[in-house]
Design an enzyme around this catalytic site. Structure first.
Site, PDB file in Angstrom:
ATOM      1  N   LYS A   4     -13.658  -0.960   6.373  1.00 41.11           N
ATOM      2  CA  LYS A   4     -14.203  -1.755   5.278  1.00 41.11           C
ATOM      3  C   LYS A   4     -15.302  -2.692   5.764  1.00 41.11           C
ATOM      4  O   LYS A   4     -16.392  -2.716   5.215  1.00 41.11           O
ATOM      5  CB  LYS A   4     -13.098  -2.581   4.610  1.00 41.11           C
ATOM      6  CG  LYS A   4     -11.770  -1.883   4.501  1.00 41.11           C
ATOM      7  CD  LYS A   4     -11.721  -0.856   3.394  1.00 41.11           C
ATOM      8  CE  LYS A   4     -10.380  -0.134   3.446  1.00 41.11           C
ATOM      9  NZ  LYS A   4     -10.116   0.741   2.334  1.00 41.11           N
ATOM     10  N   TRP A  49       0.863  -1.189   0.000  1.00 40.67           N
ATOM     11  CA  TRP A  49       0.000   0.000   0.000  1.00 40.67           C
ATOM     12  C   TRP A  49       0.897   1.236   0.000  1.00 40.67           C
ATOM     13  O   TRP A  49       1.806   1.324   0.853  1.00 40.67           O
ATOM     14  CB  TRP A  49      -0.870  -0.067   1.262  1.00 40.67           C
ATOM     15  CG  TRP A  49      -1.865   1.023   1.438  1.00 40.67           C
ATOM     16  CD1 TRP A  49      -2.737   1.510   0.513  1.00 40.67           C
ATOM     17  CD2 TRP A  49      -2.120   1.735   2.658  1.00 40.67           C
ATOM     18  NE1 TRP A  49      -3.528   2.479   1.077  1.00 40.67           N
ATOM     19  CE2 TRP A  49      -3.166   2.640   2.392  1.00 40.67           C
ATOM     20  CE3 TRP A  49      -1.583   1.695   3.945  1.00 40.67           C
ATOM     21  CZ2 TRP A  49      -3.670   3.500   3.365  1.00 40.67           C
ATOM     22  CZ3 TRP A  49      -2.083   2.534   4.905  1.00 40.67           C
ATOM     23  CH2 TRP A  49      -3.123   3.429   4.621  1.00 40.67           C
ATOM     24  N   ASP A  71      -0.963  -5.902   9.351  1.00 42.23           N
ATOM     25  CA  ASP A  71      -1.953  -4.915   8.906  1.00 42.23           C
ATOM     26  C   ASP A  71      -3.211  -5.691   8.519  1.00 42.23           C
ATOM     27  O   ASP A  71      -3.209  -6.462   7.558  1.00 42.23           O
ATOM     28  CB  ASP A  71      -1.399  -4.125   7.712  1.00 42.23           C
ATOM     29  CG  ASP A  71      -2.318  -2.970   7.334  1.00 42.23           C
ATOM     30  OD1 ASP A  71      -3.474  -2.955   7.788  1.00 42.23           O
ATOM     31  OD2 ASP A  71      -1.882  -2.085   6.580  1.00 42.23           O
TER      32      ASP A  71
END
Ligand code: LMR
Length: 397
Positions: free
Chosen positions: A246, A130, A211
């Site tokens: 999310k 990312w 993560d």
């Protein structure tokens, strides 16, 4: 003074949304940022979240500050979701959790904590990762380096190269691992590969930083913890930055957590005292609303069942779009093999489109994807699929 400054470049992901909003093309498609869209192309508030908010609105009595490390009820709910209620790291009290503003907030607190307590550690990131990962650790003045992760030619994880790199990392370094739904590639490790990574990380005395932004989007809320649980060994230490952006659709509430597992309870509490210092100097204490929603949903059996159903629906829709995308590209006569996209998991896949093709998609067809070729499958719908695949077929010619 400011007149002498030169402008910073737009953000690789969020900058795309700014450009997308300004684009007048009525057919425009945003497959840049990782936000879930339903079949109508909307990002709705989950029903379980709406019902929890109604309860909170009626019952809350104060807007007093939360503790520096956030709500204890929230911390307990986060740990149960991450590890399972009966896990040893919970019963031995060697897991501690600080509420954080989103997964990014959790990572930044982790970065400040590492920079203070382990300043000579290098943070190893997957190649690719990312784009915000290097920015976050560099902002905390940490050294970052990369380990090989993805074999772009074959669209799969290059596990041998990854393991080889881990086996050469110096003791005391930090390795960032994506728990599931690897961002940006969509290529995840198998449980057996996680076990081998766990062995190597333990043997090299590395600190894993997991993560975990997409729990529930790969194979299921519980199934997606398999990699994390492989890291939880007797006496092992780790950090987890998790997010409800999310899986609760709580993007703008900025609700996540940093969880630390110490080798024992006393070590975990000592570490927490430094995490609290990092938070105090950063944002003082976290915002309350997102945590109240998550805690209310996870504690109420009816709301929780509804939420689990909603997560399943989101995951299923994304996987349906993965298959439809591959089929529609075939129908459009695209010869390149995109079948790997149907096998991958989570919001993202690496399309393999090159920078010129990404640029042409945007300029000719108003289809926005990240410059690396990452596409957010979660932005595909039955309605935009035909237009999208025609555009891709065109730029591939
Ligand atoms: C993404 O990768 O698109 C998301 O994680 C959103 C973000 O903050 O970049």
């Amino acid at each position: 003074m400011f007149e002498t400054f030169t402008a910073a470049p737009p953000d690789a992901i969020l900058g795309l949304t700014e450009a997308f909003k300004k684009d007048p093309n009525p057919h425009k498609v945003n497959l840049g940022v990782g936000i879930y869209k339903d079949a109508q192309g909307k990002t709705p508030i989950l029903q379980s979240v709406k019902r929890a908010e109604e309860q909170i609105l009626k019952s809350e009595t104060t807007k007093n500050y939360l503790p520096i490390d956030g709500s204890p009820e929230y911390a307990a709910a986060v740990q149960e979701l991450l590890f399972g209620a009966d896990h040893e790291v919970i019963s031995s009290h060697r897991a501690v959790t600080a509420q954080a503003p989103g997964g990014t907030g959790g990572l930044r607190v982790a970065a400040d904590f590492i920079a203070k307590m382990m300043p000579s550690a290098t943070v190893w990131l997957s190649d690719p990762t990312w784009p915000n990962h290097p920015s976050i650790f560099k902002a905390a003045n940490l050294k970052v380096a990369v380990y090989p992760y993805f074999d772009a030619a074959n669209n799969c994880v290059n596990f041998a190269a990854m393991l080889d790199a881990i086996n050469k990392m110096p003791a005391g370094d930090v390795i960032l691992l994506h728990a599931c739904c690897h961002n940006p590639t969509g290529g995840d490790l198998t449980v057996e590969q996680w076990r081998q990574v766990g062995d190597a990380v333990a043997a090299r005395q590395l600190l894993p930083l997991i993560d975990f932004a997409y729990q529930g989007f790969a194979d299921g809320l519980q199934a997606d913890t398999a990699g994390l649980l492989e890291m939880c060994r007797p006496g092992s230490e780790l950090l987890v930055s998790s997010s409800f952006s999310k899986n609760f659709g709580l993007y703008n509430e900025r609700i996540g957590a940093l969880t630390l597992v110490g080798s024992n309870e006393a070590a975990a509490q000592t570490a927490l005292s430094h995490i609290k210092q990092a938070i105090r100097a950063n944002f003082s204490s976290p915002p309350a609303h997102g945590a109240a929603i998550v805690t209310t949903v996870l504690r109420d059996p009816a709301l929780r069942a509804q939420w689990e159903q909603e997560v399943t629906e989101m995951r299923d829709r994304i996987n349906t779009m993965r298959h439809l995308f591959v089929e529609t590209l075939n129908e459009k006569g695209v010869e390149r093999d995109f079948s790997f996209i149907a096998q991958q998991r989570g919001m993202f896949s690496f399309s393999g489109l090159n920078p010129e093709q990404v640029k042409a998609l945007r300029e000719k067809h108003a289809v926005y994807i990240v410059g690396s070729g990452r596409i957010s499958v979660a932005g595909m719908t039955e309605d935009n699929m035909d237009y999208l695949c025609s555009a891709i077929a065109d730029v591939l010619q």
